[in-house]
Design an enzyme around this catalytic site. Structure first.
Site, PDB file in Angstrom:
ATOM      1  N   PRO A  39       0.813  -1.224   0.000  1.00 44.27           N
ATOM      2  CA  PRO A  39       0.000   0.000   0.000  1.00 44.27           C
ATOM      3  C   PRO A  39       0.849   1.278   0.000  1.00 44.27           C
ATOM      4  CG  PRO A  39      -0.453  -1.406   1.922  1.00 44.27           C
ATOM      5  CD  PRO A  39       0.772  -1.931   1.265  1.00 44.27           C
ATOM      6  N   GLU A  40       0.538   2.175  -0.908  1.00 45.66           N
ATOM      7  CA  GLU A  40       1.172   3.490  -0.923  1.00 45.66           C
ATOM      8  C   GLU A  40       0.079   4.533  -0.655  1.00 45.66           C
ATOM      9  OE1 GLU A  40       3.990   4.021  -4.117  1.00 45.66           O
ATOM     10  OE2 GLU A  40       4.562   1.919  -4.082  1.00 45.66           O
ATOM     11  N   LYS A  98       0.798   7.617   4.171  1.00 43.41           N
ATOM     12  CA  LYS A  98       0.383   6.213   4.214  1.00 43.41           C
ATOM     13  C   LYS A  98      -0.381   5.871   5.494  1.00 43.41           C
ATOM     14  CE  LYS A  98       4.602   4.952   1.725  1.00 43.41           C
ATOM     15  NZ  LYS A  98       5.785   4.093   1.790  1.00 43.41           N
ATOM     16  N   ASN A 150       7.462   2.404  -3.076  1.00 45.15           N
ATOM     17  CA  ASN A 150       8.435   1.871  -4.012  1.00 45.15           C
ATOM     18  C   ASN A 150       7.982   1.903  -5.474  1.00 45.15           C
ATOM     19  OD1 ASN A 150      11.044   1.036  -3.625  1.00 45.15           O
ATOM     20  ND2 ASN A 150      10.529  -1.078  -4.143  1.00 45.15           N
ATOM     21  N   ARG A 184      15.152  -1.538  -0.801  1.00 49.22           N
ATOM     22  CA  ARG A 184      13.926  -1.636  -1.601  1.00 49.22           C
ATOM     23  C   ARG A 184      14.304  -1.593  -3.071  1.00 49.22           C
ATOM     24  NH1 ARG A 184       9.862   0.775   1.272  1.00 49.22           N
ATOM     25  NH2 ARG A 184       8.501  -0.058  -0.309  1.00 49.22           N
TER      26      ARG A 184
END
Ligand code: ZN
Length: 258
Positions: free
Chosen positions: A2-3, A55, A171, A248
Site C-alpha cells: 500500500p502506498e 500512508k 516503491n 527496496r
C-alpha cells in the site's frame, strides 16, 4: 504494497460509511487487543472525520480519540456490505466497524492504535510527516527546502521514499516517477536539479490522485517489476536493484534515465 494512493482510496470508501455515524458494531478480533477495551471506550461516539495522511489512516472519533493505522507491507482495508464475503480470511481481521449496513475491516494490521488527538499531533511518526503528495495543496518551494535539508549524497530515488520530505510515495511510485521525469534514481541529490525533482513529484501527484479516485488497477507500470524487459521509451533493458537502507528494489532504464 500500500502506498499513499491506496490509503486515500480506502479513506474515500470508508468516509460515506462511517463519517457522522456512531458505529453499531466495533470489534477487535485479535487477542492482543482484548485488554484495550476499544468497543467500550468508543461506544456511543460518532466518527467525526476519516483522514488519510501519507500512508497513515486516521479515524477521528468524537471526544478526542483517534484510531491510527499504518498498513506497512502487509495490511489492507476493505469495505463490504453486511454478509458479503471479505477479501481476506476472518481470522486476519484486526478491526471491524459496522454502520449503514456495511462493514469496514482492517486486515493484518501491523500498526493499529487508539490515541488521543493531542498525541496524534505530537507522535513523531505523524508530526514528522512531510506534505502529503496528494494533499489538497502542494507547496513546491517547501518540498524543495525539505529535500535540500537531506544528505546531499543520498540517492534521489531513496530520498523520494523519505516520508519526512514528502508523504505517500512508496516503491512503485518512486520507480515510475523517476522514469517519467527521466531521472536517474541512483544520482546523488546534489546532482539532481530542482526541475527534475519537481517533474517527478508532479507526475506522482497527478497519477496518484487519479489512482486514489479510481483505484489501484489504473496504476501505470512502465518500469516497475519489469527488469529484463525493453524500455518503452528507448528500448534499452530495464534493470532492478536494491536501494537504500531497506534495500527496496528500484527499477529504472539506464538508457534514458540520466
Ligand atoms: Zn529507456
Amino acid at each position: 504494497m500500500p502506498e499513499g494512493d491506496t490509503i486515500h482510496h480506502a479513506a474515500n470508501r470508508i468516509r460515506p460509511v462511517l463519517e457522522g455515524r456512531v458505529p453499531e458494531e466495533i470489534r477487535t478480533p485479535q487477542r492482543r487487543h482484548d485488554a484495550d477495551r476499544w468497543p467500550e471506550r468508543l461506544a456511543g461516539r460518532a466518527v467525526a472525520r476519516v483522514e488519510a495522511r501519507g500512508k497513515h489512516l486516521l479515524l477521528h472519533f468524537e471526544g478526542d480519540l483517534v484510531l491510527h493505522s499504518h498498513l506497512r507491507m502487509t495490511g489492507a482495508w476493505d469495505v463490504c456490505a453486511d454478509g458479503e464475503r471479505w477479501r481476506r480470511a476472518p481470522r486476519r481481521a484486526w478491526l471491524v466497524l459496522g454502520a449503514r449496513g456495511q462493514q469496514v475491516v482492517q486486515f493484518d494490521g501491523p500498526l493499529l492504535e487508539l490515541i488521543t488527538e493531542a498525541r496524534s499531533r505530537t507522535d513523531p511518526q505523524l508530526a514528522g510527516l512531510g506534505q502529503d503528495v496528494i494533499g489538497e495543496r502542494l507547496d513546491e518551494a517547501l518540498l524543495i527546502r525539505r529535500l535540500r535539508e537531506d544528505d546531499p549524497t543520498r540517492a534521489f530515488g531513496d530520498a523520494l521514499l523519505d516520508q519526512r520530505t514528502i508523504a505517500g510515495i512508496g516503491n512503485i511510485w518512486k520507480s515510475e516517477s523517476c522514469f517519467a521525469a527521466g531521472a536517474d534514481p541512483w544520482k546523488a541529490l546534489s546532482r539532481t536539479g530542482d526541475d527534475v525533482v519537481l517533474a517527478a513529484v508532479r507526475f506522482a501527484r497527478e497519477q496518484m490522485a487519479q489512482s486514489a479516485r479510481d483505484g489501484y488497477a489504473q496504476r501505470p507500470r512502465a518500469v516497475y517489476g519489469r527488469d529484463g524487459e525493453a524500455c518503452p521509451r528507448c528500448g534499452e533493458r530495464i534493470r532492478g536493484a536494491g536501494q537504500g537502507e531497506q534495500n527496496r528494489t528500484t527499477y529504472w532504464c539506464p538508457g534514458c534515465q540520466r
